[in-house]
Scaffold this active site. Structure first.
Site, PDB file in Angstrom:
ATOM      1  N   ARG A  65     -51.032 -40.713  28.061  1.00 46.61           N
ATOM      2  CA  ARG A  65     -51.214 -41.662  28.609  1.00 46.61           C
ATOM      3  C   ARG A  65     -51.420 -42.759  27.040  1.00 46.61           C
ATOM      4  O   ARG A  65     -51.719 -42.801  26.282  1.00 46.61           O
ATOM      5  CB  ARG A  65     -53.187 -40.899  28.436  1.00 46.61           C
ATOM      6  CG  ARG A  65     -54.404 -42.212  29.072  1.00 46.61           C
ATOM      7  CD  ARG A  65     -54.998 -41.317  28.772  1.00 46.61           C
ATOM      8  NE  ARG A  65     -56.222 -42.381  29.606  1.00 46.61           N
ATOM      9  CZ  ARG A  65     -57.617 -43.121  28.632  1.00 46.61           C
ATOM     10  NH1 ARG A  65     -56.761 -42.973  27.221  1.00 46.61           N
ATOM     11  NH2 ARG A  65     -57.813 -44.687  29.397  1.00 46.61           N
ATOM     12  N   LYS A  85     -54.822 -44.827  18.857  1.00 41.59           N
ATOM     13  CA  LYS A  85     -56.380 -44.980  18.488  1.00 41.59           C
ATOM     14  C   LYS A  85     -56.525 -44.698  17.397  1.00 41.59           C
ATOM     15  O   LYS A  85     -55.491 -45.063  16.268  1.00 41.59           O
ATOM     16  CB  LYS A  85     -56.236 -43.380  19.033  1.00 41.59           C
ATOM     17  CG  LYS A  85     -57.087 -43.226  20.605  1.00 41.59           C
ATOM     18  CD  LYS A  85     -56.651 -41.732  20.876  1.00 41.59           C
ATOM     19  CE  LYS A  85     -57.837 -41.966  22.821  1.00 41.59           C
ATOM     20  NZ  LYS A  85     -57.799 -40.358  22.709  1.00 41.59           N
TER      21      LYS A  85
HETATM   22  N1  LIG Z   1     -57.737 -37.138  29.144  1.00 39.33           N
HETATM   23  C1  LIG Z   1     -57.854 -38.738  28.800  1.00 39.33           C
HETATM   24  N2  LIG Z   1     -58.856 -39.803  28.916  1.00 39.33           N
HETATM   25  C2  LIG Z   1     -58.943 -40.282  27.957  1.00 39.33           C
HETATM   26  N3  LIG Z   1     -59.450 -41.401  27.936  1.00 39.33           N
HETATM   27  C3  LIG Z   1     -59.709 -42.183  26.977  1.00 39.33           C
HETATM   28  S1  LIG Z   1     -60.422 -43.429  26.867  1.00 39.33           S
HETATM   29  C4  LIG Z   1     -59.814 -43.379  25.286  1.00 39.33           C
HETATM   30  C5  LIG Z   1     -58.494 -44.483  24.793  1.00 39.33           C
HETATM   31  O1  LIG Z   1     -58.559 -45.264  24.083  1.00 39.33           O
HETATM   32  O2  LIG Z   1     -58.221 -44.623  25.358  1.00 39.33           O
HETATM   33  C6  LIG Z   1     -61.359 -44.295  24.015  1.00 39.33           C
HETATM   34  C7  LIG Z   1     -62.494 -43.967  23.329  1.00 39.33           C
HETATM   35  C8  LIG Z   1     -63.321 -44.330  22.962  1.00 39.33           C
HETATM   36  C9  LIG Z   1     -63.616 -45.830  23.369  1.00 39.33           C
HETATM   37  C10 LIG Z   1     -62.782 -46.491  24.009  1.00 39.33           C
HETATM   38  C11 LIG Z   1     -61.291 -45.428  24.766  1.00 39.33           C
HETATM   39  N4  LIG Z   1     -59.164 -41.113  26.158  1.00 39.33           N
HETATM   40  C12 LIG Z   1     -58.704 -40.381  26.381  1.00 39.33           C
HETATM   41  C13 LIG Z   1     -57.916 -39.154  25.732  1.00 39.33           C
HETATM   42  O3  LIG Z   1     -57.420 -39.403  24.866  1.00 39.33           O
HETATM   43  N5  LIG Z   1     -57.663 -38.182  26.983  1.00 39.33           N
END
Ligand SMILES: Nc1nc2[nH]c(S[C@@H](C(=O)O)c3ccccc3)nc2c(=O)[nH]1
Length: 278
Positions: A258, A223
């Site tokens: 995750r 992230k």
């Molecule tokens: N429960 C849970 N589900 C999730 N889905 C995601 S998508 C995120 C990423 O970086 O994977 C993301 C954010 C923005 C754009 C693309 C991908 N992040 C989480 C989390 O932190 N917790």
């Protein structure tokens, strides 16, 4: 003497820390658009993650990347269902990462074991009823605002307490809808409407969320807060920061992490928890 029932969620022993592998089912840009490649590649990657020690595979079909063109619900379903069906048919625990009730329904029909909703089952007015009717465990994540605008100017009175209160409210909403607390997992939503300092406050205070009485899921992998700490690191160069934040989560007792990089995280948690050297 009755054996003490080990606390479990989705059949997983919540007395230990589990790694959840991320599968984003996005069209394989090399194929001639044929979804077979996309499905086949996603299933193969998921199987590798399971082999490497992932307990859960989180399947998503819509990038929540800010500004990304939104995907239609049907397209999201066409992407995730074949992958979920294949993995579930092999007996693997799959969560569906979606905020759309229709996608949840299709994923559950295909064998998804868990509903993972970044909008805490608020993003679609049918989500709560679909989740309740499914009888499946749910993962409620906190997000401030919408993916497209959430990072514009995140504001909290006190991030940790505001997010704690939000998650408590969502838990109580679920309980009113018939989703018992023992099938709820909560997630502070790192990077979803948070500044760097909000994210760091959350990571240093994660243990407070145990007060909600549910397993905690943490998602820090690759992230952008890691990129803010190490500006040289673009997303594929954030393994060190991803591992460090995962081990920090483990130390705060989070039960699920995750990640994109499964073997490295599994090894990091194994070493960290060996004689609790960290
Ligand atoms: N429960 C849970 N589900 C999730 N889905 C995601 S998508 C995120 C990423 O970086 O994977 C993301 C954010 C923005 C754009 C693309 C991908 N992040 C989480 C989390 O932190 N917790």
């Amino acid at each position: 003497r009755l054996m003490a029932k080990r606390p479990d969620y989705a059949g997983l022993d919540m007395a230990s820390c589990h790694v959840m592998g991320i599968i984003n089912v996005t069209p394989d840009s090399f194929s001639d658009g044929g979804d077979y490649n996309t499905t086949e590649q996603s299933v193969a990657r998921a199987m590798a993650m399971i082999e490497q020690g992932a307990s859960i595979i989180d399947v998503g079909g819509e990038s929540t990347r800010p500004g990304a063109d939104t995907v239609s619900e049907d397209e999201e379903i066409n992407r995730v269902v074949p992958v979920i069906r294949e993995l579930a048919s092999k007996g693997h625990v799959v969560s569906i990462d979606t905020r759309h009730a229709g996608v949840m329904e299709a994923a559950i029909e295909a064998g998804a074991a868990i509903i993972n909703d970044v909008t805490g089952l608020e993003g679609d007015e049918r989500s709560m009823e679909v989740a309740a009717a499914s009888g499946k465990p749910v993962m409620l994540m906190h997000m401030q605002g919408e993916p497209g605008t959430m990072q514009a100017d995140p504001k909290y009175d006190c991030a940790v307490l505001d997010i704690y209160d939000y998650l408590l409210d969502r838990i109580e909403s679920c309980e009113r809808a018939g989703i018992s607390r023992d099938r709820i997992c909560i997630d502070p939503g790192i990077g979803f409407g948070k500044t760097l300092s909000h994210n760091l406050e959350l990571l240093s205070r994660l243990a407070i969320f145990h007060g909600l009485g549910c397993p905690i899921l943490l998602g820090t992998s690759r992230k952008s807060f890691i990129g803010k700490i190490d500006p040289k690191a673009d997303p594929k160069q954030r393994l060190g920061g991803s591992i460090a934040s995962a081990v920090n989560g483990w130390r705060h007792g989070v039960q699920m992490i995750r990640v994109h990089d499964v073997p490295e995280t599994v090894q990091a948690i194994s070493v960290a928890s060996s004689t609790s050297i960290v």
